[in-house]
Design a protein around this motif. Structure first.
Motif, PDB file in Angstrom:
ATOM      1  N   PRO A 158       0.828  -1.213   0.000  1.00  0.00           N
ATOM      2  CA  PRO A 158       0.000   0.000   0.000  1.00  0.00           C
ATOM      3  C   PRO A 158       0.857   1.256   0.000  1.00  0.00           C
ATOM      4  N   ARG A 159       0.240   2.361  -0.395  1.00  0.00           N
ATOM      5  CA  ARG A 159       0.981   3.613  -0.447  1.00  0.00           C
ATOM      6  C   ARG A 159       1.297   4.097   0.964  1.00  0.00           C
ATOM      7  N   SER A 160       2.321   4.916   1.076  1.00  0.00           N
ATOM      8  CA  SER A 160       2.693   5.492   2.358  1.00  0.00           C
ATOM      9  C   SER A 160       2.247   6.942   2.398  1.00  0.00           C
ATOM     10  N   THR A 161       1.936   7.413   3.600  1.00  0.00           N
ATOM     11  CA  THR A 161       1.452   8.769   3.793  1.00  0.00           C
ATOM     12  C   THR A 161       2.234   9.429   4.918  1.00  0.00           C
ATOM     13  N   THR A 162       2.711  10.639   4.671  1.00  0.00           N
ATOM     14  CA  THR A 162       3.367  11.448   5.691  1.00  0.00           C
ATOM     15  C   THR A 162       2.591  12.750   5.827  1.00  0.00           C
ATOM     16  N   VAL A 209       5.185  15.360  13.050  1.00  0.00           N
ATOM     17  CA  VAL A 209       5.180  14.432  11.922  1.00  0.00           C
ATOM     18  C   VAL A 209       4.345  13.208  12.275  1.00  0.00           C
ATOM     19  N   LEU A 210       3.426  12.867  11.385  1.00  0.00           N
ATOM     20  CA  LEU A 210       2.608  11.674  11.542  1.00  0.00           C
ATOM     21  C   LEU A 210       2.726  10.811  10.293  1.00  0.00           C
ATOM     22  N   LEU A 211       2.680   9.507  10.483  1.00  0.00           N
ATOM     23  CA  LEU A 211       2.778   8.551   9.387  1.00  0.00           C
ATOM     24  C   LEU A 211       1.561   7.646   9.391  1.00  0.00           C
ATOM     25  N   ASN A 212       1.252   7.077   8.214  1.00  0.00           N
ATOM     26  CA  ASN A 212       0.151   6.131   8.192  1.00  0.00           C
ATOM     27  C   ASN A 212       0.572   4.830   8.871  1.00  0.00           C
ATOM     28  N   ARG A 213      -0.323   4.275   9.676  1.00  0.00           N
ATOM     29  CA  ARG A 213      -0.061   2.988  10.324  1.00  0.00           C
ATOM     30  C   ARG A 213       0.040   1.915   9.249  1.00  0.00           C
ATOM     31  N   LYS A 214       1.082   1.105   9.323  1.00  0.00           N
ATOM     32  CA  LYS A 214       1.317   0.102   8.301  1.00  0.00           C
ATOM     33  C   LYS A 214       0.318  -1.049   8.427  1.00  0.00           C
ATOM     34  N   PRO A 215      -0.405  -1.364   7.361  1.00  0.00           N
ATOM     35  CA  PRO A 215      -1.329  -2.506   7.404  1.00  0.00           C
ATOM     36  C   PRO A 215      -0.566  -3.821   7.384  1.00  0.00           C
ATOM     37  N   GLN A 216      -1.222  -4.872   7.818  1.00  0.00           N
ATOM     38  CA  GLN A 216      -0.618  -6.199   7.855  1.00  0.00           C
ATOM     39  C   GLN A 216      -1.185  -7.048   6.727  1.00  0.00           C
ATOM     40  N   TRP A 217      -0.308  -7.870   6.153  1.00  0.00           N
ATOM     41  CA  TRP A 217      -0.731  -8.752   5.066  1.00  0.00           C
ATOM     42  C   TRP A 217      -1.465  -9.958   5.639  1.00  0.00           C
ATOM     43  N   ASP A 218      -2.657 -10.209   5.117  1.00  0.00           N
ATOM     44  CA  ASP A 218      -3.465 -11.363   5.523  1.00  0.00           C
ATOM     45  C   ASP A 218      -3.466 -12.355   4.367  1.00  0.00           C
ATOM     46  N   ALA A 219      -2.701 -13.445   4.536  1.00  0.00           N
ATOM     47  CA  ALA A 219      -2.592 -14.435   3.463  1.00  0.00           C
ATOM     48  C   ALA A 219      -3.920 -15.120   3.193  1.00  0.00           C
ATOM     49  N   GLY A 220      -4.786 -15.206   4.220  1.00  0.00           N
ATOM     50  CA  GLY A 220      -6.059 -15.886   4.056  1.00  0.00           C
ATOM     51  C   GLY A 220      -6.966 -15.219   3.045  1.00  0.00           C
ATOM     52  N   ILE A 221      -6.958 -13.886   3.015  1.00  0.00           N
ATOM     53  CA  ILE A 221      -7.808 -13.159   2.073  1.00  0.00           C
ATOM     54  C   ILE A 221      -6.999 -12.489   0.968  1.00  0.00           C
ATOM     55  N   GLY A 222      -5.679 -12.586   1.055  1.00  0.00           N
ATOM     56  CA  GLY A 222      -4.816 -12.038   0.018  1.00  0.00           C
ATOM     57  C   GLY A 222      -4.866 -10.529  -0.079  1.00  0.00           C
ATOM     58  N   ALA A 223      -4.850  -9.839   1.072  1.00  0.00           N
ATOM     59  CA  ALA A 223      -4.918  -8.384   1.068  1.00  0.00           C
ATOM     60  C   ALA A 223      -4.293  -7.839   2.343  1.00  0.00           C
ATOM     61  N   TYR A 224      -3.947  -6.545   2.302  1.00  0.00           N
ATOM     62  CA  TYR A 224      -3.476  -5.850   3.489  1.00  0.00           C
ATOM     63  C   TYR A 224      -4.681  -5.431   4.331  1.00  0.00           C
ATOM     64  N   ASN A 239      -8.139   4.438   2.522  1.00  0.00           N
ATOM     65  CA  ASN A 239      -8.246   4.124   3.945  1.00  0.00           C
ATOM     66  C   ASN A 239      -6.908   4.365   4.629  1.00  0.00           C
ATOM     67  N   LEU A 240      -6.916   5.092   5.733  1.00  0.00           N
ATOM     68  CA  LEU A 240      -5.655   5.348   6.431  1.00  0.00           C
ATOM     69  C   LEU A 240      -5.883   5.636   7.905  1.00  0.00           C
ATOM     70  N   GLN A 241      -4.852   5.399   8.681  1.00  0.00           N
ATOM     71  CA  GLN A 241      -4.767   5.783  10.083  1.00  0.00           C
ATOM     72  C   GLN A 241      -3.450   6.502  10.280  1.00  0.00           C
ATOM     73  N   LEU A 242      -3.491   7.707  10.853  1.00  0.00           N
ATOM     74  CA  LEU A 242      -2.293   8.490  11.084  1.00  0.00           C
ATOM     75  C   LEU A 242      -1.865   8.363  12.537  1.00  0.00           C
ATOM     76  N   ASP A 248       2.981   4.005  17.262  1.00  0.00           N
ATOM     77  CA  ASP A 248       1.758   3.759  16.508  1.00  0.00           C
ATOM     78  C   ASP A 248       0.583   3.400  17.409  1.00  0.00           C
ATOM     79  N   SER A 249       0.705   3.698  18.697  1.00  0.00           N
ATOM     80  CA  SER A 249      -0.366   3.358  19.636  1.00  0.00           C
ATOM     81  C   SER A 249      -1.454   4.428  19.702  1.00  0.00           C
ATOM     82  N   TYR A 250      -1.154   5.643  19.255  1.00  0.00           N
ATOM     83  CA  TYR A 250      -2.102   6.754  19.324  1.00  0.00           C
ATOM     84  C   TYR A 250      -2.520   7.128  17.905  1.00  0.00           C
TER      85      TYR A 250
END
Length: 296
Positions: A158-162, A209-224, A239-242, A248-250
């Motif tokens: 996925p793309r990264s966001t700063t 400075v805030l960054l997008n939370r990195k999504p995790q790869w789910d092999a079961g559904i083949g998507a982040y 879709n993003l979380q900063l 990355d807890s807040y």
């Protein structure tokens, strides 16, 4: 609107939401010339409780302005996209003179600057509609990089966001520039990243400075996947979380798709409604990236 009402509206729109609270909103995109047209308007609705019932109030609208190119030409290949943020009345109408914020992109549509219109006689109060003499102050910037352009990411990442924002003072207002802290927020952040440890400390102190939370790869559904707590229901590259760069807890901002042109927007301190809405506008109109979905 009376002067007291204007002051109260400023406190809501331009100040960071209080610590410990979360503002939940709905964002609707209105396209020009049908469902496949360009984005014409983007509307922000806030959730409110009235008479023990949840209602949504139309608060802000981002309207697409003319593209600005070199020499002022709107047909230039280097033209930038501009969206003006305006207040809405209780009946949903918007005044042409009521612009209180602005979102401007670079020519590539990958970098965005969010500005507020400040009062000419106070560094901590925002100018009101009909007072165009107030200066525009950049308070937030967003930079998007597609997964394919990220050298550290594999194919399909996925793309990264700063996102870079100004610090806020004790009243919740964005801190104004000082003579030693000039230049755009993105240029300050990049200069600090390129400088040595001693030189970048003062520059980094002038931005958050805030960054997008990195999504995790789910092999079961083949998507982040990301956990949006049920607030996001459809897959989208938007879709993003900063989160803060050092933790990355807040989650300060959460934005994601709930329908073809419907999105949820949740934000916390240190974001104000105008700043958070500006980030949402940039996410909607930036160039496409690789899709990832929510995990409820």
């Amino acid at each position: 609107m009376s002067e007291k009402q204007e002051k109260e509206m400023d406190d809501v729109l331009f100040r960071a939401v209080p610590l410990g609270s979360v503002t939940q909103c709905r964002v609707e995109r209105v396209r020009a010339h049908g469902s496949r047209g360009a984005t014409e308007f983007i509307d922000l609705y806030t959730d409110q409780i009235q008479d023990q019932q949840q209602q949504q109030q139309h608060v802000l609208r981002a309207r697409r302005g003319s593209r600005i190119g070199r020499g002022g030409s709107s047909f230039s290949p280097f033209a930038r996209h501009v969206y003006d943020i305006v207040e809405t009345a209780s009946n949903g109408s918007c005044s042409p003179a009521a612009a209180i914020g602005r979102v401007v992109s670079n020519a590539a549509g990958s970098e965005f600057s969010v500005s507020e219109q400040r009062s000419s006689n106070s560094s901590n109060s925002s100018s009101r509609p009909g007072r165009p003499d107030g200066p525009w102050t950049e308070v937030c910037a967003a930079v998007y990089q597609s997964g394919a352009a990220n050298a550290c990411a594999g194919r399909g990442a996925p793309r990264s966001t700063t996102v870079v924002i100004r610090p806020v003072d004790a009243s919740g207002c964005a801190v104004a520039n000082t003579p030693s802290r000039t230049g755009s927020l993105v240029s300050r952040y990049r200069s600090a990243a390129d400088a040595d440890a001693d030189a970048d400390a003062d520059v980094l102190a002038s931005v958050v400075v805030l960054l997008n939370r990195k999504p995790q790869w789910d092999a079961g559904i083949g998507a982040y996947t990301l956990d949006f707590g049920g607030r996001v229901t459809l897959a989208s590259s938007k879709n993003l979380q900063l989160v803060c760069a050092d933790s990355d807890s807040y989650v300060a901002v959460q934005f994601g798709r709930t329908g073809r042109d419907s999105f949820s927007l949740d934000f916390r301190f240190p974001f104000s409604p105008v700043m958070a809405f500006g980030v949402a506008v940039s996410a909607l109109v930036c160039r496409r990236g690789i899709r990832f979905i929510n995990m409820t």
